[in-house]
Design a protein around this motif. Structure first.
Motif, short mmCIF file in Angstrom:
data_model
loop_
_atom_site.label_atom_id
_atom_site.label_comp_id
_atom_site.label_asym_id
_atom_site.label_seq_id
_atom_site.Cartn_x
_atom_site.Cartn_y
_atom_site.Cartn_z
N VAL A 127 21.92 -21.52 9.50
CA VAL A 127 21.58 -21.10 8.27
C VAL A 127 20.34 -20.62 7.44
O VAL A 127 19.88 -21.69 8.31
N VAL B 114 18.56 -19.11 5.02
CA VAL B 114 18.35 -18.81 3.66
C VAL B 114 16.89 -17.78 3.54
O VAL B 114 16.04 -18.19 4.36
N ASN B 115 17.40 -16.69 2.71
CA ASN B 115 16.15 -16.08 2.25
C ASN B 115 15.84 -15.32 3.39
O ASN B 115 15.07 -15.14 3.57
N ILE C 206 27.42 -23.01 3.29
CA ILE C 206 26.73 -22.14 2.39
C ILE C 206 27.22 -22.28 1.14
O ILE C 206 26.35 -22.36 1.06
N MET D 99 25.53 -25.04 -0.08
CA MET D 99 23.96 -24.71 -0.04
C MET D 99 23.62 -23.90 -1.15
O MET D 99 23.61 -24.71 -2.17
N LYS D 100 24.87 -23.40 -1.24
CA LYS D 100 24.70 -22.20 -3.27
C LYS D 100 24.47 -23.33 -4.51
O LYS D 100 23.60 -23.15 -4.95
N ILE E 287 22.23 -16.91 1.09
CA ILE E 287 22.04 -18.52 2.61
C ILE E 287 24.00 -17.41 3.22
O ILE E 287 24.55 -16.51 2.39
N ARG F 211 28.25 -14.72 3.78
CA ARG F 211 26.60 -14.73 2.97
C ARG F 211 27.26 -15.42 1.55
O ARG F 211 28.39 -14.38 0.17
#
Lengths: 356, 604
Positions: free
Chosen positions: B492, B494-495, B519, B522-523, B535, B546
């Motif tokens: 995963v 992130v950025n 993801i 996560m969002k 992400i 994404r």
């Protein structure tokens, strides 16, 4: 008021504000008595700004004229929207016609300082509708505008209606677009934004949105709310009446909320104070920043140092640098103010100025 | 006591079938404790930890010596060995049973036979134990005494008269259980008086003053204060600090004789030196062979524990050290993670063990923890021929270097009412399970057997099973084997930065599904930042999916006048405190619970 004067012996009031609830229901004669009492007990100055909040519905020409006669010189009307459907969402009892009529009658009754409140970011409101409300309101040629983004307070009927699906949830990005659109439109109409949610018709025209006021002094812009300016500069004020707040001598307190309890307390010569908070110096500094950064003039470093005996730069070096680097704050050594882009993200910035 | 008058037995049951209550009644009836000992809120004497009482599950074994005059007028020494009540502690259960000659099998008359009833029964039979069948809770209105009696009798192949019907709660017919233990459970086998000492360690606990207290069953030989001791597996040597029996508190005795159950205080500083399953012998005259059945504790489930506040790292280390004194199965290793900073990768016997450790750390040691999603141990065969075991997904090397990846599979038995067969099938199908067989237990119930990857079980299998069957299904499981499968690591990002604590290993066929779900979770968990945060889920550098956390545009108090100052300031203070508890991933702020996004993967 006498009791307030006993608390604050040196009080010398320069503004008076009738707010909270529906002060326009007071008989104009009673308003006049209250103003006289303020002149007597709180040394209210002859040129004081005296504002009265009112809903457009119950006003009529004779009452408006009488209130003006009584000495009130600034009228703040809760307009909210020019659209019937939006007024219905807000549960307001007035119509746009009431607003237009009240504004006309106010002008006829001698009012030359008119402020109108609007709300944006309503459930179901479109950007086009919002701009239409702005146009309609500008046509009334007010001296002052307050634009408030809707906050759904938990427990309110509106919040419940959104939670139950009766209204669509407001979109925060759309609210941001509405704010920026209003900011442009009002700038083009000759208004000067001097606080996050407040605009005054400019005596001079601003070069750009969120410009520093002439000589860094908000009063020079024109008909700003001098009363509210005192809040943002974190200077002292006294509240009189049920539920009113005061800030004086390092303490903040508020009176009991119910008028019945308030009246009973005064009749029994008891204090009507419900709750009081002592504000430490560190907290007072933080609140001075939190409130002052709301203004386009920002926080004046020289005044800060005179007031607190410490330099602004030294007190908040880290926070100033961080938010300057993030592009949300402008710090030039003389004053700290939000950047134009920081107006919508103030909460991100303010917290760093509060003590841990 | 001569071994003819000794009976060593345990009580086994499915969870909540009344094992501990029955044990309490036996202790009372034999005068080992008085009913007064049960006052003061401690309902179940053998479950000493708060957590045990709360969860209704015995975590540690214990052993109590009772004396009781049987129908023949003789006084017997009855040693009740309580076993851990959860399948995560299957090995500990097997060692406790190895210390016994008999087992009382308790079945709830309102519920009938359940998955753990069978599992425990089979364990007892494997250890050649004589089984004393008991049905409990006959006082309840919903008890089906005749039906359950018949069920149990048929299961064991005994006449229905041998099934003892009791109400442990009311104390009804409990003496019959003791009499049956005396009559049916054989005494410990006679041994040669000169045979060297062999004492089986079936549990232990750490005592600040006496060191590790080993709970022992003497298979042969004697032990007293003068016996120098040798641990046959760990080869540790010591002198006894104390020898005694649990009656029910620790009570010193002169010696323990063959067949007896008691304790030896070893003075050891860690339970690692007196492991469950080890054999204690006399160092002067050691036995030739240890007792069979020893297995080193092998953690199956892994998760990382991080202190919420990085400053608490040392406190967490101390707490883990202390906990490990009493828990030989718990492993931990320091690790670092970008966002979570310094913490520990911990190994557990199973998910339940993990929950127990986590809760003990939080309660007894007042640790505020961030726990990452659990994972399992993978065995890798590298192209170089080397075998490697990894305990966290982010450790998986470049796939080009790996010849095969093996993951642990469990054999799972589910007993369910026939109405829910379809629902159970569906749950296991989604868990990549192999369905093996269905056996009919009676007209209403079947036992279904599956093989399931442990990695699929650690998330929420048990909860799903319970909710899909309205709580009627019961489950038991045991490790089966490591199997090769087509497994890949989903990273995963992130950025654009891969986040070590969020990597997962999944079957290639599920990589897209799990990756995009992860993801999306996560969002939802990541608050909007001042800039847009992409992400991504990726396998081997190739992005599968994404989503974007849009930039925060509006966060400001619209109205702020005199009367608002205190309230608005408090709002900002709260927001600031919340921000402080969050973790930084590069310049992205992440709340701690985002690291648990994987636990919610199967919610949809």
């Amino acid at each position: 008021m006498r009791r307030a004067a006993e608390t604050a012996l040196q009080a010398r009031a320069t503004t008076l504000y009738f707010g909270g609830g529906t002060p326009a229901l007071l008989a104009p004669a009673d308003v006049a008595r209250l103003i006289a009492a303020a002149r007597r007990w709180l040394a209210l100055t002859p040129d004081a700004e005296i504002t009265l909040e009112a809903n457009p519905g119950p006003l009529d020409a004779s009452r408006l004229a009488a209130l003006r006669q009584a000495g009130v010189n600034r009228l703040s009307l809760g307009v909210q929207s020019a659209h019937p459907a939006e007024l219905a969402v807000l549960g307001r009892g007035h119509s746009w016609e009431d607003v237009a009529r009240a504004a006309r009658q106010a002008r006829a009754g001698g009012w030359d300082n008119l402020s109108l409140d609007l709300i944006f970011g309503l459930p179901g409101q479109t950007l086009a509708q919002w701009r239409h409300t702005l146009d309609a309101v500008l046509a009334l040629e007010p001296e002052h505008l307050s634009l408030y983004g809707l906050t759904l307070e938990p427990g309110t009927p509106l919040a419940q209606a959104v939670a139950s699906g009766a209204h669509p949830a407001p979109d925060p990005d759309l609210a941001a677009d509405m704010y920026l659109a209003a900011s442009e439109d009002l700038h083009n109409a000759g208004f000067w934004q001097y606080e996050i949610s407040n605009w005054a018709r400019g005596a001079h025209s601003a070069l750009e949105v969120w410009a520093l006021p002439p000589a860094g002094e908000t009063e020079r812009i024109g008909p700003v709310s001098r009363h509210n300016l005192a809040y943002w500069r974190n200077t002292a004020w006294l509240g009189v009446g049920a539920g009113s707040h005061s800030w004086w001598g390092g303490s903040r307190w508020h009176n009991v909320c119910h008028p019945r309890d308030y009246i009973a307390a005064l009749a029994a010569e008891r204090s009507p104070i419900a709750e009081s908070e002592v504000i430490s110096t560190a907290l007072e500094r933080g609140e001075t920043m939190m409130m002052g950064l709301r203004l386009a003039e920002g926080v004046n470093a020289a005044r800060f140092e005179v007031r607190f005996g410490v330099a602004l730069a030294a007190t908040y070096a880290e926070a100033l640098n961080r938010w300057q680097a993030a592009g949300l704050l402008v710090w030039d050594g003389a004053r700290a103010r939000l950047h134009r882009r920081g107006r919508l993200l103030g909460n991100q910035v303010f917290g760093d100025f509060l003590p841990d | 006591m001569d071994s003819k008058h000794i009976r060593n037995f345990s009580i086994v049951a499915h969870i909540d079938h009344g094992k501990s209550t029955l044990a309490d009644r036996l202790l009372e009836l034999t005068g080992t404790v008085t009913s007064r000992d049960f006052s003061g809120g401690q309902a179940q004497l053998l479950d000493t930890m708060d957590l045990e009482q709360e969860k209704g599950v015995t975590i540690k074994a214990s052993a109590v010596q009772m004396r009781w005059q049987a129908a023949d007028g003789e006084t017997y020494e009855l040693n009740l060995i309580d076993t851990p009540g959860h399948v995560d502690f299957g090995y500990e259960v097997s060692r406790a049973l190895a210390a016994c000659e008999g087992a009382v099998l308790v079945v709830d008359a309102t519920q009938g036979i359940e998955a753990q009833t069978l599992a425990n029964l089979y364990l007892a039979l494997e250890n050649d134990l004589e089984v004393v069948p008991v049905i409990n809770k006959i006082d309840l209105a919903t008890a089906e005494v005749a039906k359950v009696t018949a069920e149990v009798a048929e299961l064991l192949g005994v006449p229905e008269e041998e099934v003892i019907a009791v109400s442990a709660k009311e104390g009804t017919n409990v003496a019959a259980v003791l009499q049956a233990v005396v009559d049916h459970v054989p005494p410990p086998p006679e041994t040669d008086a000169d045979a060297p000492l062999k004492a089986l360690v079936f549990d232990s606990h750490y005592d600040v003053y006496k060191g590790v207290i080993a709970y022992v069953r003497l298979q042969q030989g004697r032990v007293d204060m003068d016996t120098p001791l040798l641990m046959m597996v760990t080869q540790a040597k010591t002198e006894p600090v104390e020898v005694g029996v649990f009656a029910p508190g620790m009570t010193p005795v002169k010696e323990l004789a063959p067949g007896e159950v008691g304790y030896i205080a070893t003075g050891f500083k860690s339970v690692r030196e007196a492991r469950v399953g080890d054999t204690i012998t006399d160092a002067r005259n050691p036995a030739a062979e240890p007792l069979p059945g020893y297995q080193p504790a092998k953690p199956m489930v892994f998760a990382s524990l991080y202190p919420s506040e990085p400053d608490d790292y040392e406190n967490l280390r101390t707490a883990l050290e202390k906990l490990q004194l009493n828990d030989a199965a718990l492993t931990y290793q320091p690790e670092t993670s970008q966002a979570l900073k310094f913490g520990f990768r911990c190994g557990f016997l199973g998910l339940f063990h993990m929950v127990i450790v986590q809760e003990r750390l939080e309660r007894e040691y007042e640790q505020d923890l961030v726990v990452t999603a659990p994972s399992v141990a993978y065995e890798l065969l590298m192209t170089s021929g080397e075998e490697v075991v990894i305990h966290r997904p982010s450790d998986l090397p470049d796939p080009a270097l790996i010849q095969e990846i093996r993951e642990p599979w469990m054999k799972v038995q589910v007993i369910t009412p026939t109405d829910y067969i379809g629902a159970v099938m569906e749950i296991f199908r989604r868990k990549r399970a192999d369905f093996l067989l269905t056996e009919t237990l009676d007209q209403q119930r079947v036992m279904m057997t599956f093989d399931v990857p442990l990695a699929e079980m650690v998330i929420d299998l048990h909860d799903r099973l319970k909710s899909a069957t309205r709580g009627y299904a019961s489950m038991d499981y045991a490790f089966d084997s490591y199997r090769v499968d087509d497994l890949v690591k989903v990273d995963v990002l992130v950025n654009k930065e891969p986040v070590d604590a969020l990597a997962i290993i999944v079957h290639r066929d599920k990589a897209y599904e799990k990756g995009s779900l992860l993801i999306r979770k996560m969002k939802d968990a990541i608050p909007r930042q001042m800039f847009e945060v992409p992400i991504q889920a990726a396998v081997g550098g190739k992005v599968l999916a994404r989503v974007n956390v849009k930039a925060l545009r509006k966060d400001v108090l619209s109205k702020c006048y005199g009367g608002d100052v205190s309230r608005k300031r408090k709002l900002l203070e709260k927001q600031k405190a919340g921000k402080k508890r969050m973790k930084m991933l590069g310049n992205v702020v992440i709340p701690q619970d985002a690291f648990l996004a994987m636990l919610r993967l199967d919610e949809d």
